[in-house]
Enzyme design. Structure first.
Site, PDB file in Angstrom:
ATOM      1  N   ASP A 159     -36.523 121.004   8.517  1.00 20.93           N
ATOM      2  CA  ASP A 159     -37.026 122.307   8.588  1.00 20.93           C
ATOM      3  C   ASP A 159     -36.526 123.127   7.678  1.00 20.93           C
ATOM      4  O   ASP A 159     -37.374 124.024   7.038  1.00 20.93           O
ATOM      5  CB  ASP A 159     -36.931 122.773  10.241  1.00 20.93           C
ATOM      6  CG  ASP A 159     -37.057 121.651  11.336  1.00 20.93           C
ATOM      7  OD1 ASP A 159     -38.307 120.984  11.243  1.00 20.93           O
ATOM      8  OD2 ASP A 159     -36.404 121.179  11.778  1.00 20.93           O
ATOM      9  N   HIS A 187     -35.612 121.678  17.228  1.00 23.40           N
ATOM     10  CA  HIS A 187     -36.559 120.872  16.300  1.00 23.40           C
ATOM     11  C   HIS A 187     -37.772 120.547  16.792  1.00 23.40           C
ATOM     12  O   HIS A 187     -38.205 119.475  17.292  1.00 23.40           O
ATOM     13  CB  HIS A 187     -35.962 119.582  15.670  1.00 23.40           C
ATOM     14  CG  HIS A 187     -36.824 118.785  14.915  1.00 23.40           C
ATOM     15  ND1 HIS A 187     -37.186 119.158  13.660  1.00 23.40           N
ATOM     16  CD2 HIS A 187     -37.514 117.559  15.055  1.00 23.40           C
ATOM     17  CE1 HIS A 187     -38.053 118.040  13.342  1.00 23.40           C
ATOM     18  NE2 HIS A 187     -38.297 117.227  14.067  1.00 23.40           N
TER      19      HIS A 187
HETATM   20  P1  NAX Z   1     -39.995 103.933  13.260  1.00 22.30           P
HETATM   21  O1  NAX Z   1     -40.961 103.626  14.344  1.00 22.30           O
HETATM   22  O2  NAX Z   1     -40.376 103.606  11.772  1.00 22.30           O
HETATM   23  O3  NAX Z   1     -38.738 103.187  13.325  1.00 22.30           O
HETATM   24  C1  NAX Z   1     -38.050 103.504  14.573  1.00 22.30           C
HETATM   25  C2  NAX Z   1     -36.931 102.205  14.769  1.00 22.30           C
HETATM   26  O4  NAX Z   1     -36.193 102.474  15.865  1.00 22.30           O
HETATM   27  C3  NAX Z   1     -37.681 100.836  14.976  1.00 22.30           C
HETATM   28  O5  NAX Z   1     -37.334 100.021  14.053  1.00 22.30           O
HETATM   29  C4  NAX Z   1     -37.470 100.543  16.496  1.00 22.30           C
HETATM   30  O6  NAX Z   1     -37.210  99.340  16.673  1.00 22.30           O
HETATM   31  C5  NAX Z   1     -36.131 101.234  16.644  1.00 22.30           C
HETATM   32  N1  NAX Z   1     -35.490 101.728  17.807  1.00 22.30           N
HETATM   33  C6  NAX Z   1     -36.336 102.068  18.890  1.00 22.30           C
HETATM   34  N2  NAX Z   1     -35.242 101.955  20.033  1.00 22.30           N
HETATM   35  C7  NAX Z   1     -34.168 101.607  19.676  1.00 22.30           C
HETATM   36  C8  NAX Z   1     -33.143 101.589  20.397  1.00 22.30           C
HETATM   37  N3  NAX Z   1     -32.868 101.882  21.790  1.00 22.30           N
HETATM   38  N4  NAX Z   1     -31.844 101.379  19.616  1.00 22.30           N
HETATM   39  C9  NAX Z   1     -32.023 101.031  18.346  1.00 22.30           C
HETATM   40  N5  NAX Z   1     -33.076 101.179  17.613  1.00 22.30           N
HETATM   41  C10 NAX Z   1     -34.273 101.726  18.264  1.00 22.30           C
HETATM   42  O7  NAX Z   1     -39.625 105.470  13.267  1.00 22.30           O
HETATM   43  P2  NAX Z   1     -39.042 106.583  12.031  1.00 22.30           P
HETATM   44  O8  NAX Z   1     -40.106 106.996  11.219  1.00 22.30           O
HETATM   45  O9  NAX Z   1     -38.091 105.563  11.061  1.00 22.30           O
HETATM   46  O10 NAX Z   1     -38.716 107.707  12.883  1.00 22.30           O
HETATM   47  C11 NAX Z   1     -37.555 107.695  13.771  1.00 22.30           C
HETATM   48  C12 NAX Z   1     -37.495 108.832  14.573  1.00 22.30           C
HETATM   49  O11 NAX Z   1     -37.065 110.139  13.802  1.00 22.30           O
HETATM   50  C13 NAX Z   1     -38.502 109.011  15.436  1.00 22.30           C
HETATM   51  O12 NAX Z   1     -37.998 109.466  16.872  1.00 22.30           O
HETATM   52  C14 NAX Z   1     -39.068 110.404  14.909  1.00 22.30           C
HETATM   53  O13 NAX Z   1     -39.701 111.164  15.817  1.00 22.30           O
HETATM   54  C15 NAX Z   1     -37.932 111.146  14.379  1.00 22.30           C
HETATM   55  N6  NAX Z   1     -37.757 112.287  13.375  1.00 22.30           N
HETATM   56  C16 NAX Z   1     -37.072 113.345  13.185  1.00 22.30           C
HETATM   57  C17 NAX Z   1     -37.198 114.132  12.291  1.00 22.30           C
HETATM   58  C18 NAX Z   1     -36.128 115.468  12.428  1.00 22.30           C
HETATM   59  O14 NAX Z   1     -36.333 116.383  11.698  1.00 22.30           O
HETATM   60  N7  NAX Z   1     -35.271 115.677  13.363  1.00 22.30           N
HETATM   61  C19 NAX Z   1     -38.142 114.282  11.263  1.00 22.30           C
HETATM   62  C20 NAX Z   1     -38.756 112.731  11.093  1.00 22.30           C
HETATM   63  C21 NAX Z   1     -38.921 112.012  12.371  1.00 22.30           C
HETATM   64  O15 NAX Z   1     -40.089 112.602  12.701  1.00 22.30           O
END
Ligand code: NAX
Length: 328
Positions: A159, A187
């Site tokens: 952000d 956030h």
């Molecule tokens: P993806 O869906 O590409 O990847 C997420 C990964 O996490 C998958 O491989 C899944 O198997 C794994 N996962 C799910 N549960 C798990 C667990 N209990 N233990 C270990 N791994 C697990 O998502 P991606 O685009 O990489 O985003 C990840 C997270 O970042 C999401 O929650 C998203 O909302 C968040 N974000 C946060 C941002 C921020 O500024 N704080 C910005 C970007 C993003 O939106």
């Protein structure tokens, strides 16, 4: 020889990690320190196989700084002895899903991981990226006994970076001319990107831009809604820019902040600026580069800015109520 650093990263098979892991391993983040990466993703064969593929690519980069990569589906193994834990893995918000549902869906991940983090090294630092990241960090911290809450942080650096780019574009300057950009609060769409303390070329941003209506309106809205706009444009959520912000966040805590500067990070509130103690809230921060950090004190808030801060803090309080049953 530089001190080795062991870094656990969750969500290793996901899109953010594909942009993040290489930059953790390459020396860009930790300089010449030897890095051991521990990759955690779900214990599902296809997911573990995908994470193994990422580990193979990491190996194939031949980084001099990368000493090893461990792939696992077990949080206890992933977090054993780690100095940093980057908690990226979480379920994305599905179509029509309310924020409250997402919180309850993802919260349990962070109770388990919080407990497993008790096995980490005594200098552990945690960055939560998986959403809702502030409240997930609160859950992890409250379930992790023996490690102080102030080691748990959540990411608002994306952000901050987005806000810097918007100000630079509007003012017709480069990003390097923007400083003191603070994101306050959650956030989420209630966050407050604070242009009142931001500077452009060392001067107050509002004076340089001279368009208060834009600053109070489109600027704030664009930063608050940027994640949504990226999804609409790309069909997927921010990945490279999110990974970039995570690298920036870790680097800020690893170095001593130059005098007079600050950065934004969601950290545990000590009651500063009237934010209830214990909430994980984004503040302007400085780091001593030795594992300690401070919330910048004494910034004057206008009544308008205070009302924006109050609104985002109210949302954090609501989220804390929603997850009350998950807090340790
Ligand atoms: P993806 O869906 O590409 O990847 C997420 C990964 O996490 C998958 O491989 C899944 O198997 C794994 N996962 C799910 N549960 C798990 C667990 N209990 N233990 C270990 N791994 C697990 O998502 P991606 O685009 O990489 O985003 C990840 C997270 O970042 C999401 O929650 C998203 O909302 C968040 N974000 C946060 C941002 C921020 O500024 N704080 C910005 C970007 C993003 O939106």
């Amino acid at each position: 020889m530089s001190k080795p650093v062991t870094v656990a990263v969750t969500g290793a098979a996901g899109q953010i990690c594909y942009n993040l892991l290489f930059r953790l391993a390459s020396g860009e983040t930790f300089g010449d320190r030897p890095v051991h990466l521990k990759l955690l993703d779900l214990p599902i064969p296809a997911v573990q196989q995908a994470a193994e593929g990422v580990a193979m690519e990491l190996m194939d980069c031949g980084y001099k700084t990368l000493t090893g990569v461990t792939v696992t589906g077990d949080p206890n193994e992933a977090f054993d002895g780690v100095n940093w834990a980057l908690l990226v893995g979480a379920k994305p918000r599905g179509p029509g899903m309310l924020r409250k549902d997402l919180i309850l869906e993802n919260g349990p991940i962070f109770t388990t991981q919080g407990k497993a983090l008790e096995r980490a090294a005594s200098d552990l630092r945690v960055l939560v990226v998986g959403n809702p990241c502030n409240t997930n960090a609160l859950i992890a911290a409250s379930n992790c006994n023996g490690i102080p809450d102030d080691r748990f942080t959540a990411m608002t650096r994306l952000d901050q970076n987005r806000a810097v780019a918007q100000l630079a574009q509007k003012a017709g300057v480069t990003n390097a001319d923007i400083s003191h950009m603070t994101i306050w609060g959650n956030h989420s769409a209630t966050q407050f990107p604070d242009f009142e303390h931001a500077r452009i070329g060392g001067n107050p941003a509002a004076e340089v831009i001279g368009d208060l209506e834009w600053l109070k309106g489109d600027f704030i809205k664009t930063v608050q809604q940027r994640g949504k706009a990226i999804i609409q444009a790309r069909g997927k959520s921010s990945a490279a820019s999110a990974a970039n912000a995570a690298i920036d966040h870790v680097k800020e805590f690893e170095r001593a902040t130059p005098a007079g500067e600050w950065f934004s990070a969601a950290v545990v509130s000590d009651g500063s600026y009237g934010v209830p103690a214990g909430l994980i809230c984004s503040f302007p921060c400085t780091s001593d580069g030795q594992g300690g950090y401070s919330i910048v004190q004494g910034l004057e808030m206008s009544d308008w800015a205070q009302s924006k801060l109050d609104a985002t803090v109210a949302e954090l309080q609501e989220e804390r109520t929603v997850v009350a049953g998950l807090l340790g």
